[in-house]
Design an enzyme around this catalytic site. Sequence first.
Site, PDB file in Angstrom:
ATOM      1  N   LYS A  69      -8.661  -4.355 -26.366  1.00 48.49           N
ATOM      2  CA  LYS A  69      -9.660  -5.047 -25.543  1.00 48.49           C
ATOM      3  C   LYS A  69     -10.414  -4.027 -24.675  1.00 48.49           C
ATOM      4  CE  LYS A  69     -10.243  -8.563 -21.937  1.00 48.49           C
ATOM      5  NZ  LYS A  69      -9.612  -9.440 -20.942  1.00 48.49           N
ATOM      6  N   HIS A 184      -1.771   0.209  -3.737  1.00 47.46           N
ATOM      7  CA  HIS A 184      -1.073   0.632  -2.533  1.00 47.46           C
ATOM      8  C   HIS A 184      -1.206  -0.397  -1.417  1.00 47.46           C
ATOM      9  CE1 HIS A 184       0.417   4.397  -0.250  1.00 47.46           C
ATOM     10  NE2 HIS A 184       1.316   4.013  -1.122  1.00 47.46           N
ATOM     11  N   HIS A 219      -9.635   8.533   3.487  1.00 45.15           N
ATOM     12  CA  HIS A 219      -9.005   7.672   2.465  1.00 45.15           C
ATOM     13  C   HIS A 219      -9.099   8.425   1.136  1.00 45.15           C
ATOM     14  CE1 HIS A 219      -7.528   4.128   0.579  1.00 45.15           C
ATOM     15  NE2 HIS A 219      -8.554   3.305   0.730  1.00 45.15           N
ATOM     16  N   GLY A 255      -5.234  15.774   3.050  1.00 41.74           N
ATOM     17  CA  GLY A 255      -4.155  15.614   2.071  1.00 41.74           C
ATOM     18  C   GLY A 255      -2.788  15.549   2.722  1.00 41.74           C
ATOM     19  N   PHE A 256      -2.768  15.518   4.056  1.00 37.72           N
ATOM     20  CA  PHE A 256      -1.492  15.408   4.780  1.00 37.72           C
ATOM     21  C   PHE A 256      -1.503  14.187   5.686  1.00 37.72           C
ATOM     22  CE2 PHE A 256      -1.238  19.598   3.256  1.00 37.72           C
ATOM     23  CZ  PHE A 256       0.120  19.826   3.070  1.00 37.72           C
ATOM     24  N   HIS A 258       0.071  10.137   6.708  1.00 35.09           N
ATOM     25  CA  HIS A 258      -0.117   8.799   6.147  1.00 35.09           C
ATOM     26  C   HIS A 258       0.107   7.748   7.216  1.00 35.09           C
ATOM     27  CE1 HIS A 258       0.149   5.394   3.408  1.00 35.09           C
ATOM     28  NE2 HIS A 258      -0.573   6.149   2.617  1.00 35.09           N
ATOM     29  N   ARG A 267       4.785   9.333  -3.961  1.00 30.66           N
ATOM     30  CA  ARG A 267       3.919   9.716  -5.087  1.00 30.66           C
ATOM     31  C   ARG A 267       3.701  11.217  -5.127  1.00 30.66           C
ATOM     32  NH1 ARG A 267      -0.917   6.121  -2.982  1.00 30.66           N
ATOM     33  NH2 ARG A 267      -0.344   7.391  -1.185  1.00 30.66           N
ATOM     34  N   ASP A 309      -2.939  12.678  -2.390  1.00 29.93           N
ATOM     35  CA  ASP A 309      -4.179  13.411  -2.631  1.00 29.93           C
ATOM     36  C   ASP A 309      -4.004  14.924  -2.680  1.00 29.93           C
ATOM     37  OD1 ASP A 309      -5.932  11.222  -2.810  1.00 29.93           O
ATOM     38  OD2 ASP A 309      -5.754  10.932  -0.654  1.00 29.93           O
ATOM     39  N   ARG A 334      -7.896   2.577  -9.261  1.00 27.96           N
ATOM     40  CA  ARG A 334      -7.667   1.570  -8.212  1.00 27.96           C
ATOM     41  C   ARG A 334      -8.384   0.254  -8.490  1.00 27.96           C
ATOM     42  NH1 ARG A 334      -5.509   2.045  -2.998  1.00 27.96           N
ATOM     43  NH2 ARG A 334      -4.075   3.480  -4.024  1.00 27.96           N
ATOM     44  N   ARG A 353     -11.249 -13.300   9.381  1.00 27.75           N
ATOM     45  CA  ARG A 353     -12.163 -13.186  10.517  1.00 27.75           C
ATOM     46  C   ARG A 353     -11.322 -13.052  11.783  1.00 27.75           C
ATOM     47  NH1 ARG A 353     -14.286 -12.948  15.348  1.00 27.75           N
ATOM     48  NH2 ARG A 353     -16.452 -13.664  15.533  1.00 27.75           N
TER      49      ARG A 353
HETATM   50  N1  COA Z   1      -3.631  17.191   9.860  1.00 27.38           N
HETATM   51  C1  COA Z   1      -3.341  17.500  11.139  1.00 27.38           C
HETATM   52  N2  COA Z   1      -2.868  16.618  12.013  1.00 27.38           N
HETATM   53  C2  COA Z   1      -2.664  15.364  11.576  1.00 27.38           C
HETATM   54  C3  COA Z   1      -2.933  14.977  10.257  1.00 27.38           C
HETATM   55  C4  COA Z   1      -3.433  15.949   9.387  1.00 27.38           C
HETATM   56  N3  COA Z   1      -3.713  15.649   8.122  1.00 27.38           N
HETATM   57  N4  COA Z   1      -2.633  13.667  10.094  1.00 27.38           N
HETATM   58  C5  COA Z   1      -2.195  13.238  11.276  1.00 27.38           C
HETATM   59  N5  COA Z   1      -2.218  14.266  12.165  1.00 27.38           N
HETATM   60  C6  COA Z   1      -1.825  14.202  13.577  1.00 27.38           C
HETATM   61  C7  COA Z   1      -2.915  13.503  14.366  1.00 27.38           C
HETATM   62  O1  COA Z   1      -3.882  14.411  14.849  1.00 27.38           O
HETATM   63  C8  COA Z   1      -2.113  12.876  15.470  1.00 27.38           C
HETATM   64  O2  COA Z   1      -1.796  13.848  16.414  1.00 27.38           O
HETATM   65  P1  COA Z   1      -1.779  13.502  17.983  1.00 27.38           P
HETATM   66  O3  COA Z   1      -0.708  12.453  18.122  1.00 27.38           O
HETATM   67  O4  COA Z   1      -1.481  14.805  18.612  1.00 27.38           O
HETATM   68  O5  COA Z   1      -3.144  12.972  18.285  1.00 27.38           O
HETATM   69  C9  COA Z   1      -0.823  12.460  14.781  1.00 27.38           C
HETATM   70  O6  COA Z   1      -0.697  13.349  13.667  1.00 27.38           O
HETATM   71  C10 COA Z   1      -0.826  11.018  14.306  1.00 27.38           C
HETATM   72  O7  COA Z   1      -1.919  10.826  13.422  1.00 27.38           O
HETATM   73  P2  COA Z   1      -2.919   9.590  13.465  1.00 27.38           P
HETATM   74  O8  COA Z   1      -4.338  10.075  13.432  1.00 27.38           O
HETATM   75  O9  COA Z   1      -2.545   8.634  14.541  1.00 27.38           O
HETATM   76  O10 COA Z   1      -2.574   8.914  12.092  1.00 27.38           O
HETATM   77  P3  COA Z   1      -3.309   7.662  11.454  1.00 27.38           P
HETATM   78  O11 COA Z   1      -2.235   6.774  10.977  1.00 27.38           O
HETATM   79  O12 COA Z   1      -4.336   7.058  12.359  1.00 27.38           O
HETATM   80  O13 COA Z   1      -4.100   8.312  10.232  1.00 27.38           O
HETATM   81  C11 COA Z   1      -4.400   9.431   8.188  1.00 27.38           C
HETATM   82  C12 COA Z   1      -3.516   8.482   8.990  1.00 27.38           C
HETATM   83  C13 COA Z   1      -3.897   9.457   6.770  1.00 27.38           C
HETATM   84  C14 COA Z   1      -5.860   8.904   8.193  1.00 27.38           C
HETATM   85  C15 COA Z   1      -4.313  10.838   8.825  1.00 27.38           C
HETATM   86  O14 COA Z   1      -3.001  11.347   8.655  1.00 27.38           O
HETATM   87  C16 COA Z   1      -5.329  11.794   8.224  1.00 27.38           C
HETATM   88  O15 COA Z   1      -6.472  11.826   8.678  1.00 27.38           O
HETATM   89  N6  COA Z   1      -4.934  12.586   7.182  1.00 27.38           N
HETATM   90  C17 COA Z   1      -5.856  13.473   6.518  1.00 27.38           C
HETATM   91  C18 COA Z   1      -6.715  12.705   5.532  1.00 27.38           C
HETATM   92  C19 COA Z   1      -5.925  12.248   4.326  1.00 27.38           C
HETATM   93  O16 COA Z   1      -5.192  13.013   3.721  1.00 27.38           O
HETATM   94  N7  COA Z   1      -6.149  10.987   3.951  1.00 27.38           N
HETATM   95  C20 COA Z   1      -5.515  10.403   2.785  1.00 27.38           C
HETATM   96  C21 COA Z   1      -4.510   9.387   3.180  1.00 27.38           C
HETATM   97  S1  COA Z   1      -3.589   8.819   1.790  1.00 27.38           S
END
Ligand code: COA
Length: 373
Positions: A69, A184, A219, A255-256, A258, A267, A309, A334, A353
Amino acid sequence: MTNRHQSGLADVIAGETAISTVGKEGKGLTYRGYAIQDLARAGTFEETAFLLLYGKLPNSDELQQYRAKLMGLREMPAGLMHILEQLPASTHPMDVLRTGISALGAFEPEYDGGAAQDIADRLIAVSASMLLYWVHFHGKGVRIETATDSPSIAGHFLALLHGKEASELDQRALDASLILYAEHEFNASTFAARITASTRSDFYAAITTGVAALRGPLHGGANEAAMALIEQFDSADAAEAGIREMLARKELIMGFGHRVYSVSDPRSDIIKAWSRTLSEEAGDIMLYEISERIETVMWNEKRLFPNLDFYSASAYRMMGIPTPLFTPLFVISRISGWSAHIREQREVNRIIRPQADYTGPELTAWVPIHQRT
Ligand code: COA
């Protein structure tokens, strides 16, 4: 005034789902009850998409029919090819997919009572064709044939990209990556797609919402941003020094981290192993070694771990995939998860809402225009 909201909706339970679990104690990451490790080790992307969309793993007849398909849905209407040709060569491929998917909704609209399932399958099958038709038209001035003999989406994508059948290893690695990216829970793009679906908008509108939300570097766009980061360095030592400097400047390392996982992303180990295998096979482990050193520094300095990622970047590079196509690959996969969620939202629908805590001015008397400063 007291703020009652959770910033970024962190830890808020915003609904129910029977599609997946993310980081739930005793379960980890599962799609419809199946562990991600089993799906990625023994399954295929097509089985995974079937599982997400139809609620069960296909038996062998069902899988064969499903593959057939999808293979039959790879070609595009001429009008859509024309639209893709009109998009500038400078367009980001994510915008190509966003526009292409939206445009397909005009050529093959969803009618009331129409089969949403078929639109989901259509989009899963045609999105690689859409993307790579545009890539070749603008890159080489060639109108490619978008039907290939490859029974898998991974093989189809690589065959269209490279103009020849990909190695078995590359096909298996990309297939595993598509499985990992498929679903996810209530991530930003899925939740956005569910919001659009909750207004009773059409299927294409909800998927287009998902693509738009996925594009950002916090994201889905993180896999492209991770590649840009890794590529800056020519050795593991240079990477270590560079990352330390970035951390000292309080920069985000793409890439770091979550929102849901706190110690590791399940993953990441799987795609990391693929990245290593592909790098060793190619006899070029520099990017892998740089990535591994960045992982060590990030853990030692910040207790942050790679998400899916991060190692996807080096794995994709080893398959010869250009960086701007990384996030579009995430989309191709996705669409299966978004589609399952759109259908689930429709089954239990109530418009999404929420409310906001107000932070603006107090009630203010109207000022006639000639008295305003
Ligand atoms: N590099 C450096 N510091 C990081 C970080 C990263 N990738 N991810 C989180 N931190 C730090 C933040 O600066 C924060 O520090 P603080 O408490 O001193 O301010 C702490 O870790 C908590 O992070 P926070 O921004 O509250 O996490 P969140 O839940 O709002 O955001 C992500 C989650 C995934 C958006 C965030 O980790 C990020 O931006 N990662 C990089 C983008 C990425 O890889 N996205 C793909 C997700 S699958």
